[in-house]
Design a protein around this motif. Structure first.
Motif, short mmCIF file in Angstrom:
data_model
loop_
_atom_site.label_atom_id
_atom_site.label_comp_id
_atom_site.label_asym_id
_atom_site.label_seq_id
_atom_site.Cartn_x
_atom_site.Cartn_y
_atom_site.Cartn_z
N LYS A 1 33.92 50.75 40.55
CA LYS A 1 32.92 49.74 40.91
C LYS A 1 31.51 50.32 40.92
CE LYS A 1 31.92 46.12 44.27
NZ LYS A 1 32.39 45.41 45.51
N GLU A 2 31.35 51.50 41.48
CA GLU A 2 30.03 52.12 41.56
C GLU A 2 29.49 52.48 40.18
OE1 GLU A 2 27.74 55.94 43.60
OE2 GLU A 2 29.75 55.38 44.29
N SER B 1 28.46 49.42 38.07
CA SER B 1 27.25 48.76 38.56
C SER B 1 25.99 49.43 38.02
CB SER B 1 27.21 48.78 40.10
OG SER B 1 27.05 50.11 40.58
N TYR C 1 37.59 42.52 35.95
CA TYR C 1 37.49 42.51 37.41
C TYR C 1 36.64 41.32 37.84
CZ TYR C 1 39.42 47.22 37.26
OH TYR C 1 40.25 48.31 37.04
N ASP D 1 34.57 40.95 40.24
CA ASP D 1 33.19 41.24 40.62
C ASP D 1 32.35 41.76 39.46
OD1 ASP D 1 34.46 43.69 40.42
OD2 ASP D 1 33.39 44.58 42.11
N ASN D 2 32.97 41.86 38.27
CA ASN D 2 32.21 42.24 37.08
C ASN D 2 31.67 40.96 36.45
OD1 ASN D 2 31.19 43.57 34.76
ND2 ASN D 2 33.11 43.20 33.68
#
Length: 380
Positions: free
Chosen positions: A178-179, A182, A228, A230-231
């Motif tokens: 995730k990091e 981003s 994903y 949150d992507n």
């Protein structure tokens, strides 16, 4: 005849796009890079200019200063054409201001982040009669141009199926963290626009299918994958298409094709034969027919290559040509337009192709968001 004075925006440091465009501009001896803004950091900007041998007197602090100073120069001194190599979200404001100040433009794809922006550029370009190229690089390969000419001459007959793919795996190592993901600008809607995969590489094969066939996509149905929740942007997708001659096909693009590098394949099937080409083996074009063995067509052979293919071939037969040569052919096409020289159809992708690319991106996202439905590509 003096060389074309070229300005460059972006592409500094270790940028692959920067190297590609600079090398391409040097081919055929048409251009000279005379200034620009290579990096947003002025000190790095100056340092890079010195490295590539550009006079620092015409290296500017920012884009606005570039336009102001260059616009004020006499016509026989000012920059004639500007290459826009910045991230997607800067393409529109830069190209718009350049056109409004009388500059010709060579712009990376996708043309803009919104279709309406692309249409605005088209209106300004028509009004000012500027030369505007959008660098769909792969149309510059000699064997792609050979394919286009063969199809136009009816070698494979009426087209009834198309199948193109563009597979990369570069984002796979970061997408699962995730990091890390981003920090990738191509996954940031503010910088990349409404699409990552389709906007970055899917648009290449969309342009390719319309370029080589001479047909246009009339309808499409897409299924995109963000992997994903949150992507925010797609990293993989498949798009069913219907051409304006009723032929059907599929465009497949992925940035998570693990292990793939720059795997572009083009297959065009007609009533009397088929043509196949791969970007990673760009010197090989295959002609397939039902009643004869598979035939291999290679560049640099005056006895059987078409004129447009030979015109874009720099080396004798048997010497590999690659992506730098392909981009060089596009720059050469732009130079011919700027100098009023005779040229072949399709020597460089125009603003029209850039607008078509934005229409494709928006319609692909629309189809996916509306539940994978067919949408029309009518009228831009």
């Amino acid at each position: 005849m003096s060389k074309i004075r070229l300005g460059v925006l972006g592409g500094g440091g270790d940028s692959l796009i920067g190297v590609l465009h600079r090398v391409a501009s040097y081919m055929y001896d048409y251009y000279e890079i005379v200034g620009g803004v290579f990096n947003p950091d002025y000190e790095e900007n100056i340092k890079f200019a010195k490295k590539i041998g550009v006079n620092t007197d015409r290296v500017y602090k920012d884009f606005d200063e570039f336009v102001a100073v260059e616009s004020a120069k006499p016509e026989d001194e000012r920059v004639e054409v500007v290459s826009v190599l910045t991230p997607n979200f800067l393409h529109y404001p830069m190209a718009k201001k350049l056109l409004e100040h009388g500059f010709n433009v060579i712009c990376e794809k996708p043309l803009t982040t919104k279709l309406e922006e692309a249409k605005t550029l088209q209106e300004i370009q028509k009004k000012n009669k500027a030369v505007f190229a959008v660098t769909y690089t792969y149309t510059g390969y000699p064997m792609v141009r050979e394919m286009k000419e063969m199809i136009a001459k009816g070698v494979i007959g009426d087209i009834h199926k198309v199948d193109l793919q563009y597979y990369q795996g570069w984002i796979n190592p970061v997408i699962h963290d995730k990091e890390k993901r981003s920090q990738v600008w191509r996954l940031d809607p503010k910088k990349a626009g409404i699409s990552s995969c389709i906007g970055d590489i899917g648009t290449h094969i969309f342009n390719m299918v319309e370029y080589v066939t001479g047909l246009e996509v009339s309808e499409l149905l897409s299924d995109l994958n963000t992997l994903y929740e949150d992507n925010p942007l797609d990293i993989d997708g498949s798009v069913l298409i219907r051409m304006d001659n009723k032929a059907k096909g599929i465009l497949r693009a992925s940035q998570i094709a693990t292990g793939d590098e720059n795997n572009i394949t083009v297959a065009i099937f007609g009533r009397n034969g088929a043509l196949k080409w791969e970007q990673e083996n760009p010197n090989y074009l295959y002609l397939l027919k039902d009643d004869e063995p598979r035939r291999l067509i290679k560049p640099g052979n005056a006895s059987y290559n078409t004129e447009v293919s030979l015109d874009g071939t720099k080396l004798p037969a048997g010497h590999p040509e690659g992506i730098f040569d392909a981009m060089g052919n596009i720059y050469r096409g732009v130079a011919k337009a700027l100098r009023g020289e005779n040229s072949y159809n399709g020597e460089f992708p125009t603003l029209y192709e850039g607008v078509r690319g934005m229409l494709f991106i928006e319609k692909t996202v629309e189809s996916n968001q509306n539940g994978n439905v067919w949408v029309s590509m009518e009228n831009q």
